[in-house]
Design an enzyme around this catalytic site. Structure first.
Site, short mmCIF file in Angstrom:
data_model
loop_
_atom_site.label_atom_id
_atom_site.label_comp_id
_atom_site.label_asym_id
_atom_site.label_seq_id
_atom_site.Cartn_x
_atom_site.Cartn_y
_atom_site.Cartn_z
CE LYS A 1 3.42 -5.99 3.81
NZ LYS A 1 3.06 -4.76 4.56
CG ASP B 1 0.61 -3.96 2.24
OD1 ASP B 1 0.82 -4.78 3.15
OD2 ASP B 1 1.42 -3.07 1.92
CD GLU C 1 8.07 -0.09 7.28
OE1 GLU C 1 7.10 -0.83 6.98
OE2 GLU C 1 8.22 1.04 6.81
CD GLU D 1 0.70 -1.56 8.07
OE1 GLU D 1 0.40 -0.75 8.97
OE2 GLU D 1 1.14 -1.23 6.96
CG ASP E 1 -0.39 -0.09 2.52
OD1 ASP E 1 0.84 -0.18 2.62
OD2 ASP E 1 -1.16 -0.05 3.51
CB SER E 2 4.58 1.68 -0.31
OG SER E 2 4.73 0.54 -1.11
#
Ligand code: KIV
Length: 266
Positions: free
Chosen positions: A114, A85, A183, A116, A46-47
């Protein structure tokens, strides 16, 4: 015919001490380059909110955006494992996580989704894996919590935060996660967590003791406009993007990237 990597292959790579090389991709042209240069894990991150959409963070990225980019990337990748993501607020309950992850897999062609976070997502990770969806965890600096974290800072520096991260990592593995991204974490802590798990741990700004490394493609090509301590401009010493990606893969495999100057904390 190229053989597609599986989550099991990544676990075998970890067991054989073969470092895993990962980069982000959001479109067909770059995804093909990465795949041809043997990038093992191709992350539709999602960057893309920053590097494709020009936003300040990842928070406005939608399910529609993720499905769109994931379908493009998974449509051309033949060898790499495609990790996608789940966007901000798309997994706030188990039912919502199941519905949205299923869309990323069936419409977006994701091999792995993925998510978080730690304790808060464990129930969803368990439900997803019980329903046959492969899950990657993401601990440390979790960009979807950027406002709550108060900025892009190294995580897990103090005793309590490090202990919580160790526990979250073990819990995610027990809940069924097949891999983990760490990260912006001190290198020693990231190494300790990597050694404590049987699933592969992919680091970004987390030192050189993880089982693999990931970077945002535009950062490692030097075109994101960011001067990130943990990244390296691989295009600066290469004649082409293909060569830059090939150099990145060999630097990850032989352990020369990240070098000491890329470590954000010991
Ligand atoms: O969104 C992304 O690109 C990521 C990486 C920075 C790990 O999550």
């Amino acid at each position: 015919m190229t053989r597609k990597l599986t989550t099991r292959n990544l676990i075998e790579m970890k067991a054989a001490n073969t470092k895993i090389a990962s980069l982000t991709a959001y479109d067909a042209s770059f995804a093909r380059v990465l795949d041809n240069e043997n990038v093992d894990v191709i992350l539709v991150g999602d960057s893309l909110g920053m590097v494709i959409q020009g936003a300040a963070n990842t928070l406005a990225v939608s399910m529609r955006d993720m499905i769109y980019h994931s379908a493009i990337v998974s449509g051309v990748v033949e060898r790499g494992l495609v990790v996608v993501d789940m966007p901000f607020m798309s997994y706030t309950s188990t039912a919502q996580a199941l519905g949205n992850a299923a869309r990323l897999v069936s419409e977006g062609g994701a091999d792995v989704v993925k998510l978080e976070g730690g304790a808060i997502i464990l129930e969803s990770v368990r439900a997803l894996t019980e329903h046959g969806i492969a899950v990657c965890g993401h601990l440390g600096l979790t960009p979807q919590s950027i406002h709550q974290l108060g900025g892009y800072h190294v995580q897990g520096r103090d005793f309590q935060a490090a202990a919580a991260m160790r526990r979250d990592a073990l819990d995610l593995q027990a809940a069924g996660a097949c891999m983990l991204v760490l990260e912006c974490v001190p290198g020693g802590l990231a190494g300790e967590i990597s050694r404590s798990l049987s699933i592969p741990v992919i680091g970004i700004g987390a030192g050189n003791q993880c089982d693999g490394q990931v970077l945002v493609l535009q950062d490692m090509l030097g075109i994101s406009g960011l001067a990130l301590r943990f990244s390296r401009n691989f295009l600066a010493d290469a004649d082409s993007i293909q060569q830059a990606v090939a150099n990145y893969v060999s630097a990850v495999r032989d352990g020369s990237f990240p070098a000491p100057e890329h470590h954000v904390a010991p």
